[in-house]
Scaffold this motif. Sequence first.
Motif, PDB file in Angstrom:
ATOM      1  N   HIS A 357       1.227  -1.250   0.307  1.00  0.00           N
ATOM      2  CA  HIS A 357      -0.261  -0.506   0.364  1.00  0.00           C
ATOM      3  C   HIS A 357       1.051   1.459  -0.260  1.00  0.00           C
ATOM      4  O   HIS A 357      -0.165   1.842  -0.488  1.00  0.00           O
ATOM      5  CB  HIS A 357      -0.816   0.215   1.131  1.00  0.00           C
ATOM      6  N   PHE A 360       1.447   2.268  -4.382  1.00  0.00           N
ATOM      7  CA  PHE A 360       0.654   2.278  -5.087  1.00  0.00           C
ATOM      8  C   PHE A 360      -0.033   3.310  -6.380  1.00  0.00           C
ATOM      9  O   PHE A 360      -0.140   2.615  -7.187  1.00  0.00           O
ATOM     10  CB  PHE A 360      -1.168   2.599  -4.782  1.00  0.00           C
ATOM     11  N   THR A 361       1.605   3.817  -6.146  1.00  0.00           N
ATOM     12  CA  THR A 361       1.664   5.170  -7.442  1.00  0.00           C
ATOM     13  C   THR A 361       2.392   4.438  -8.103  1.00  0.00           C
ATOM     14  O   THR A 361       2.809   5.550  -8.805  1.00  0.00           O
ATOM     15  CB  THR A 361       1.598   6.220  -6.693  1.00  0.00           C
ATOM     16  N   ARG A 369      -2.580  -5.124  -7.143  1.00  0.00           N
ATOM     17  CA  ARG A 369      -2.364  -3.680  -5.858  1.00  0.00           C
ATOM     18  C   ARG A 369      -4.791  -4.149  -5.205  1.00  0.00           C
ATOM     19  O   ARG A 369      -4.248  -3.249  -3.936  1.00  0.00           O
ATOM     20  CB  ARG A 369      -3.102  -2.323  -7.003  1.00  0.00           C
ATOM     21  N   MET A 373      -4.555  -2.688  -0.838  1.00  0.00           N
ATOM     22  CA  MET A 373      -5.403  -2.597  -0.420  1.00  0.00           C
ATOM     23  C   MET A 373      -7.040  -2.915   0.213  1.00  0.00           C
ATOM     24  O   MET A 373      -7.018  -2.981   0.875  1.00  0.00           O
ATOM     25  CB  MET A 373      -7.165  -1.822  -1.747  1.00  0.00           C
ATOM     26  N   ILE A 428      -7.645   3.330  -3.003  1.00  0.00           N
ATOM     27  CA  ILE A 428      -6.137   3.634  -3.263  1.00  0.00           C
ATOM     28  C   ILE A 428      -6.489   4.542  -4.891  1.00  0.00           C
ATOM     29  O   ILE A 428      -5.722   5.314  -4.264  1.00  0.00           O
ATOM     30  CB  ILE A 428      -6.364   1.887  -4.601  1.00  0.00           C
ATOM     31  N   ASP A 431      -6.077   7.178  -1.948  1.00  0.00           N
ATOM     32  CA  ASP A 431      -3.791   7.290  -2.092  1.00  0.00           C
ATOM     33  C   ASP A 431      -3.577   8.534  -2.900  1.00  0.00           C
ATOM     34  O   ASP A 431      -2.356   8.885  -2.989  1.00  0.00           O
ATOM     35  CB  ASP A 431      -4.106   6.146  -1.780  1.00  0.00           C
ATOM     36  N   ILE A 432      -3.800   8.089  -4.550  1.00  0.00           N
ATOM     37  CA  ILE A 432      -2.989   8.752  -5.530  1.00  0.00           C
ATOM     38  C   ILE A 432      -3.490  10.406  -5.158  1.00  0.00           C
ATOM     39  O   ILE A 432      -2.604  10.683  -5.819  1.00  0.00           O
ATOM     40  CB  ILE A 432      -3.578   7.696  -7.108  1.00  0.00           C
ATOM     41  N   HIS A 435      -1.000  11.103  -1.621  1.00  0.00           N
ATOM     42  CA  HIS A 435       0.202  10.129  -1.960  1.00  0.00           C
ATOM     43  C   HIS A 435       1.643  11.120  -0.874  1.00  0.00           C
ATOM     44  O   HIS A 435       1.869  10.642  -0.252  1.00  0.00           O
ATOM     45  CB  HIS A 435       0.566   9.441  -2.436  1.00  0.00           C
TER      46      HIS A 435
END
Length: 756
Positions: A357, A360-361, A369, A373, A428, A431-432, A435
Amino acid sequence: MNRALVEVGALGLLAASVLLLWLRLRRSAGPQSDGGYPTRERIRFELEHLRSQLGRWLTTTDHREVGILYIVFGTVAGLWGGVDAMMLRTELLTPPADIWTPETYNALFTTHGITMLIFFVLPVFFGVGNYFLPLLIGADDMAFPRVNALGFWLLPPALLLARAGLFVQVGGQLLSPVFPQETIRFFLTLREVSVGWTLYAPLSVQTANPQVDLLLIGLHLSGVATTLGAINFIVTILYERAEDVTWATLDIFSWNMLVTSGLVLFAFPLLGSAILMLLLDRNFGTTFFAVEGGGPILWQHLFWFWGHPEVYILFLPATGLLSTILPKFVGRRLFGYKFIVYSTLGLGVLSFAVWAHHMFTTGIDPGVRASFMANSIVIAVPSAIKVFNWLTTMWDGDIRTTAPFILAAGSIGTFIVGGVTGVFLAVIPVDILYHGTYYVVGHFHLIVVGIIPFMMIAASYYWYPLLTGRWYDRRLAQFQSVLLIFGSTVTFTTLLIIGGFGLPRRQAIYPPEYQFASQIATVGAYVIGLAALLWLYNVVASYWRGDPVQSTDPWDLKATGQFTREWQWFEDRMVEKYDLTPAQPASVRPAYDPEGEPAGALGGVGSVAETVSRNAGMAAAGGFVGTVLMSGGLGTAILIGVLDPASFGEIAELVGLPASPLIGAALFLVGGTVTWPLVFLAFQEYLPGRLLFETGLVFATLISTGFVVAFYTGQSGLALIGYVAFVVVAHWAYGLGLSVTFQYLRRRQRARREVG
Ligand code: HEM
Ligand SMILES: [Cu+2]
């Protein structure tokens, strides 16, 4: 400004003031002789004393002394990392990089992160574990005392290696006016590492600064030290427990140290291997992390497979302390011991299953992924179990607002905010977005600051009498605790918010519109710094000046049956040393016992079904009486025209029936007879007021506010006043009817039981 000089200066100042304070208080604590000049014999005696003390501390293998060494070492490292943090926040007072250069800023957040994570938290917790774990489980010492000392003594060189850049740089600056540049080249090339604490390839491979290699060696050494310590804890808990300490009665702190040590055993060797690979890549041309070899993402996988469990390695001992200390100040035993143990084990296992985690990017496989998550969201469950158990432990407790309690309660609060914001990050798409922003910094600091140092300080206060035989300044400690909670909340919620607006982290320069918020965060950080200094002052000064502990049970734990093993050890020692009599509590109150049977609403003890049927019967009777009384009030209100009967129709509409006032009134009666009395019964113990009578009034007042809003049909002026008054009075009639009926039934029940 020159960063290295500022930092070394700040550390020097700190060390000098602690030393000065120590010497002054030590002098004034000792008996004053003639007040004249020290004689030569006296000086020689002092020196001799110092030498023997030094020899003792360098060679000790006693678990309590090793524990103190660990704690002192960790505290020094923590203050050092704290100076880094203060300097970071100072740079961020202004949008441009005008206080320190961007390069320096990068070095600061790198060394801050590494120092805090590796050299501060773990050593302090290992220290606490060393001191208290054998006492808590009734062992004489750790299983391998010499390995224990060895594990500790690897740490100071590790820290010095990891942060040698600072001293070398300062050395270079001091030497450069005297020596030609050529001869002191070494001192001028080494500087603190600025590639981020995660040491991501390829930057960490390509950076020329040789300090990176020293840092890697230092980290490797610290990993060896940590693993040795962990093995020792595991073996001690497995084999050195006293006869009567079973898995079911092992105290919660030892459980946490056990799980933590297990995590260390799996995580740290992996870090060690990754570090060796990085060293090889840097110096011997291997391609583990080069694009043509394993690729930079390989580093991230290896790093985070250590890095995420590491976060739990830091966090679990703190929760262990919380679960240990909190019950002592609310006079109730820890609620859900078993579930806390299970959640600790669950966190330990899950913490290995979520590492990606952090990636993710990076463009890893979407299927992979998604599964990470899911795991990351699941990890919230055991964390939440802990929180619920802590809250339930406090519920209806007899709270003493001592400094350890204030810090424990504050930890729960900051942990909830930090934890919930973390659940969002596990998703996800979120988070993107967040992040690379301060949202992440706010989230994890609410946990790493909001529970780890909080609980360390709480533990230092809680065990201070045992450690030193003296009291710290308790008023100052309460003030300090509140200050610390306040500062942390201000700092890190502000960071959370500006991160939410999108401010990127790890940047010395930021857009001017964030300046005000950033300054608030910085002021908050200074408040944290001040609180840390107050703590340091308190524990150092009280060592010589604090009131001597008079009781063998300084926290009055015997009164609630929470006098645990380490305090028993303390009592035995006090009795032996000072000939005190063991403390007798003035009154003894059974601490709430979760294993006991639940009491029925009517005071009896019975099966769940019995309790439910009895409660339901009582509720119906009380509700009926209350509703009849209430109808009188409402009827009068309708008669004099301040309440519109049509508004009853809305109740019916609300549950999807035709908007007829009659149906509404019927529903109203059913609700009054069934629902509210049950709610009342469920919550009566937690509503203010011991007497059922007062409680009924409070309950009725609370629910009436909802009804005032719900039945409002545009009355104004006097009609509005009349309307509000009637709704409230009708509810009071209801509440009184309810509670008087309950009281009557309860008394009858009791009378019947006594006869029978
Ligand atoms: C004394 C209070 C503290 C303050 C004011 C503080 C402040 C900061 C700041 C401003 C950053 C840089 C953020 C960025 O530029 O992205 C940072 C990073 C970091 N802090 Fe702290 N910190 C504190 C305590 C701690 C503690 C106790 C720990 C660990 C136990 C910790 C661990 C970290 C880590 C790992 C980073 C690196 C984040 C990154 O890689 O960007 N901090 N901190
Ligand atoms: Cu993680």
